[in-house]
Motif scaffolding. Sequence first.
Motif, PDB file in Angstrom:
ATOM      1  N   ALA A   1      30.349  35.006  41.474  1.00  0.00           N
ATOM      2  CA  ALA A   1      31.015  36.278  41.741  1.00  0.00           C
ATOM      3  C   ALA A   1      32.527  36.146  41.562  1.00  0.00           C
ATOM      4  CB  ALA A   1      30.691  36.731  43.171  1.00  0.00           C
ATOM      5  N   TYR A   2      33.075  35.050  42.050  1.00  0.00           N
ATOM      6  CA  TYR A   2      34.516  34.826  41.924  1.00  0.00           C
ATOM      7  C   TYR A   2      34.940  34.777  40.459  1.00  0.00           C
ATOM      8  CZ  TYR A   2      38.945  32.326  41.841  1.00  0.00           C
ATOM      9  OH  TYR A   2      40.219  31.945  41.577  1.00  0.00           O
ATOM     10  N   LEU A   3      34.156  34.054  39.648  1.00  0.00           N
ATOM     11  CA  LEU A   3      34.500  33.933  38.234  1.00  0.00           C
ATOM     12  C   LEU A   3      34.523  35.305  37.573  1.00  0.00           C
ATOM     13  CD1 LEU A   3      32.691  30.698  37.064  1.00  0.00           C
ATOM     14  CD2 LEU A   3      35.094  31.065  37.639  1.00  0.00           C
ATOM     15  N   ASN A   4      33.596  36.157  37.959  1.00  0.00           N
ATOM     16  CA  ASN A   4      33.570  37.489  37.378  1.00  0.00           C
ATOM     17  C   ASN A   4      34.774  38.311  37.823  1.00  0.00           C
ATOM     18  OD1 ASN A   4      32.543  40.562  37.597  1.00  0.00           O
ATOM     19  ND2 ASN A   4      31.759  39.495  35.783  1.00  0.00           N
ATOM     20  N   ILE A   5      35.142  38.155  39.080  1.00  0.00           N
ATOM     21  CA  ILE A   5      36.293  38.897  39.596  1.00  0.00           C
ATOM     22  C   ILE A   5      37.576  38.410  38.920  1.00  0.00           C
ATOM     23  CG2 ILE A   5      37.753  39.071  41.672  1.00  0.00           C
ATOM     24  CD1 ILE A   5      35.190  39.633  43.224  1.00  0.00           C
ATOM     25  N   LEU A   6      37.616  37.104  38.659  1.00  0.00           N
ATOM     26  CA  LEU A   6      38.775  36.493  38.039  1.00  0.00           C
ATOM     27  C   LEU A   6      39.075  37.107  36.668  1.00  0.00           C
ATOM     28  CD1 LEU A   6      40.644  34.286  39.050  1.00  0.00           C
ATOM     29  CD2 LEU A   6      39.339  32.637  37.710  1.00  0.00           C
ATOM     30  N   VAL A   7      38.046  37.604  36.008  1.00  0.00           N
ATOM     31  CA  VAL A   7      38.237  38.218  34.692  1.00  0.00           C
ATOM     32  C   VAL A   7      39.125  39.443  34.820  1.00  0.00           C
ATOM     33  CG1 VAL A   7      37.044  39.378  32.777  1.00  0.00           C
ATOM     34  CG2 VAL A   7      36.019  37.371  33.875  1.00  0.00           C
ATOM     35  N   ASN A   8      38.983  40.199  35.907  1.00  0.00           N
ATOM     36  CA  ASN A   8      39.716  41.450  36.072  1.00  0.00           C
ATOM     37  C   ASN A   8      40.956  41.317  36.951  1.00  0.00           C
ATOM     38  OD1 ASN A   8      37.793  43.560  34.817  1.00  0.00           O
ATOM     39  ND2 ASN A   8      36.488  42.241  36.050  1.00  0.00           N
ATOM     40  N   GLU A   9      40.864  40.484  37.961  1.00  0.00           N
ATOM     41  CA  GLU A   9      41.992  40.364  38.882  1.00  0.00           C
ATOM     42  C   GLU A   9      42.387  38.908  39.006  1.00  0.00           C
ATOM     43  OE1 GLU A   9      40.282  42.102  42.436  1.00  0.00           O
ATOM     44  OE2 GLU A   9      39.363  43.511  41.050  1.00  0.00           O
ATOM     45  N   ASP A  10      43.624  38.697  39.375  1.00  0.00           N
ATOM     46  CA  ASP A  10      44.089  37.327  39.520  1.00  0.00           C
ATOM     47  C   ASP A  10      44.154  36.962  40.995  1.00  0.00           C
ATOM     48  OD1 ASP A  10      44.946  34.891  38.736  1.00  0.00           O
ATOM     49  OD2 ASP A  10      47.073  35.468  38.699  1.00  0.00           O
ATOM     50  N   THR A  11      43.043  36.428  41.531  1.00  0.00           N
ATOM     51  CA  THR A  11      43.046  35.976  42.928  1.00  0.00           C
ATOM     52  C   THR A  11      42.679  34.506  42.977  1.00  0.00           C
ATOM     53  OG1 THR A  11      40.853  36.920  42.997  1.00  0.00           O
ATOM     54  CG2 THR A  11      42.536  38.034  44.309  1.00  0.00           C
ATOM     55  N   SER A  12      43.148  33.841  44.045  1.00  0.00           N
ATOM     56  CA  SER A  12      42.737  32.445  44.212  1.00  0.00           C
ATOM     57  C   SER A  12      41.353  32.430  44.870  1.00  0.00           C
ATOM     58  CB  SER A  12      43.728  31.698  45.103  1.00  0.00           C
ATOM     59  OG  SER A  12      43.561  32.109  46.443  1.00  0.00           O
ATOM     60  N   PHE A  13      40.635  31.318  44.701  1.00  0.00           N
ATOM     61  CA  PHE A  13      39.284  31.233  45.250  1.00  0.00           C
ATOM     62  C   PHE A  13      39.288  31.349  46.768  1.00  0.00           C
ATOM     63  CE2 PHE A  13      35.453  28.794  46.578  1.00  0.00           C
ATOM     64  CZ  PHE A  13      34.520  29.675  46.057  1.00  0.00           C
ATOM     65  N   SER A  14      40.276  30.699  47.406  1.00  0.00           N
ATOM     66  CA  SER A  14      40.306  30.739  48.869  1.00  0.00           C
ATOM     67  C   SER A  14      40.566  32.158  49.374  1.00  0.00           C
ATOM     68  CB  SER A  14      41.333  29.760  49.418  1.00  0.00           C
ATOM     69  OG  SER A  14      42.597  30.057  48.872  1.00  0.00           O
ATOM     70  N   ALA A  15      41.463  32.884  48.688  1.00  0.00           N
ATOM     71  CA  ALA A  15      41.727  34.265  49.103  1.00  0.00           C
ATOM     72  C   ALA A  15      40.471  35.117  48.963  1.00  0.00           C
ATOM     73  CB  ALA A  15      42.849  34.857  48.249  1.00  0.00           C
ATOM     74  N   PHE A  16      39.779  34.915  47.841  1.00  0.00           N
ATOM     75  CA  PHE A  16      38.541  35.644  47.594  1.00  0.00           C
ATOM     76  C   PHE A  16      37.497  35.318  48.660  1.00  0.00           C
ATOM     77  CE2 PHE A  16      34.258  34.838  45.904  1.00  0.00           C
ATOM     78  CZ  PHE A  16      33.846  36.125  45.609  1.00  0.00           C
ATOM     79  N   PHE A  17      37.412  34.029  48.963  1.00  0.00           N
ATOM     80  CA  PHE A  17      36.376  33.579  49.885  1.00  0.00           C
ATOM     81  C   PHE A  17      36.614  34.118  51.291  1.00  0.00           C
ATOM     82  CE2 PHE A  17      33.451  30.283  51.568  1.00  0.00           C
ATOM     83  CZ  PHE A  17      32.450  30.459  50.634  1.00  0.00           C
ATOM     84  N   ILE A  18      37.864  34.079  51.727  1.00  0.00           N
ATOM     85  CA  ILE A  18      38.206  34.580  53.062  1.00  0.00           C
ATOM     86  C   ILE A  18      37.888  36.066  53.158  1.00  0.00           C
ATOM     87  CG2 ILE A  18      40.152  35.089  54.597  1.00  0.00           C
ATOM     88  CD1 ILE A  18      41.344  32.363  53.565  1.00  0.00           C
ATOM     89  N   LYS A  19      38.240  36.781  52.088  1.00  0.00           N
ATOM     90  CA  LYS A  19      37.996  38.219  52.060  1.00  0.00           C
ATOM     91  C   LYS A  19      36.495  38.513  52.082  1.00  0.00           C
ATOM     92  CE  LYS A  19      40.171  42.149  49.911  1.00  0.00           C
ATOM     93  NZ  LYS A  19      40.375  42.652  48.571  1.00  0.00           N
ATOM     94  N   ALA A  20      35.758  37.697  51.360  1.00  0.00           N
ATOM     95  CA  ALA A  20      34.316  37.891  51.272  1.00  0.00           C
ATOM     96  C   ALA A  20      33.651  37.661  52.625  1.00  0.00           C
ATOM     97  CB  ALA A  20      33.723  36.938  50.232  1.00  0.00           C
TER      98      ALA A  20
END
Lengths: 259, 286
Positions: free
Chosen positions: B196-215
Amino acid sequence: MHKKTRHTNIQDQHADIMIRDLHKSFGANTVLKGVNLDVFRGENVVVLGRSGTGKSVLIKIIAGLLKPDSGTVVVLGKNVPALDDKELLQLRLKIGFSFQSSALYDSMTVKENLEFPLLRNSRNLTRAEINTHVEEALDAVGLKQTILQYPSELSGGQRKRIGIARTLIMRPLIMLYDEPTAGLDPITSVEINNLINEVQERYNTSSIIITHDLTCAKATGDRVAVLLDGSFIRTGSFEEVFATRDERITSFYKYNFIN
Amino acid sequence: MGKKIHFFNTILFKISGTLLELQQVFMKSNPRTYIISKKLDGFFSDVYAIMSFIGKFFRELGPPYEWREIIRQCYMVGWKSLPLISVTSFVVGIVFTKQSRPSLSEFGATSWLPSLVAIAIFRALAPLVTALIAAGKVGSNIGAELGSMRVTEQIDAMEVSATNPFKFLVVSRVLATSCMLPILMFYMAFISMIGAYLNILVNEDTSFSAFFIKALEKITFLDFFSSLIKTIVFGFSIGIIGCYQGYNATQGTQGVGRAANFAVVTSMFVVFIEEIIAVQITSWFR
Ligand SMILES: Nc1ncnc2c1ncn2[C@@H]1O[C@H](COP(=O)(O)OP(=O)(O)O)[C@@H](O)[C@H]1O
Ligand SMILES: [Mg+2]
């Protein structure tokens, strides 16, 4: 039909296996109808009979794998059908069963196959003692070199021997062989016959050998019993049994030795 | 537990017996009802047999444990299904995120994407997909293995050598599936999140940890706990059904294939039913 006896300690000094009026059917298929048999200490009894007459069913009842419908089955003084799980386990320690298909555990090496009953029944043995037992049992069947092989790497005759070694490791008093020479070439069959006799001499076992191979019957049997239509129609030494005009028995002889 | 099952079985046995009697009455009057009642009777005696099998599992559960075999089975269950689970979960993560994006962006709510994906994965996708993969891979394997041991008399051989085949074969396998399925499920959830993160990375520039915390913000203890319990139950069902089918395989090589096949079909069916029940139960707590 007889009531199942509830006694578990029937004293009988003579016979290691005593079967009286045994009946067994599967649904409408009546297999055993009044079987009587005695096997005395140190004796090899051969059970002869055509396929499907219930020979395997008979020894499975003796080992407690199947329950009879009625009749008495006394093994080493214990009434087998009346035993509870724990008592049956105790009795089975003294019974060795050689299966027609050898029934070696595919996923284990020869060594692990032999250790299997030992590890679970003699928990106080050390590693070294277990290894000694395994080597002794393999030595008894002359297959020391196969110790690290898997069953799939062995020949039919070797599998039979390992199957026998696996039962010898528990030092049984009784051996039950289900068609030990079936599917083997004549030379290997003779080797198995010799092994059966060696086991008898070495461990003084009382044995039932199921077969339709007359060479095996002659070589191993102290006594021969012919099973037909659910009961034994003739019992005695090999020569006695075949000294008859009874068509049902002579035909057996004719087809085994075609000349 | 054993006692409860025994009680339950007594009831089933009564039902089955009553049906049998009814059957004899119907047989004289109407052949069609006879067939239905015979099918029902077969169903009840199957349920009876499997309940007895489960009862036996709990009776045999105590020590001494077959540690080596349990560990070997855990390895088989976990390690062998790892490649398939890795690929599947990665794809699930990517595809699910990609497909969810358009509907969220209609409301301008793409920032919810991480938590939406996380909830879907943790609550439903990871447990269910893990269980279905395990049913296909592990269930069929157990059914075929025990089935072939049964028809080649290896189980009989264990029994006559005064050892307990049920303990060695069944208890170890069921314990292994019950323990390993939750672990596989958490692993699957994690790999899906990477997808999921890799797919989000295509559109937005977030770090994995930021994504994970948000998730994980929206993941509650209840989600975590219910998924854990659910997968233990799934694992238990897959193990016990595979073992039951294999252990009771009838003579012949056909029986082995049939055992493997029934193991997969029945355990998938049971997993779906359990999923429905689990959803009901967790919704009471929400
Ligand atoms: N577990 C079983 N369930 C139903 N029928 C069986 C079972 N075991 C054996 N039979 C039947 O009993 C009969 C005798 O079988 P068996 O003892 O294997 O014969 P054999 O003398 O060739 O060893 C056969 O008709 C077989 O179909
Ligand atoms: Mg047979």
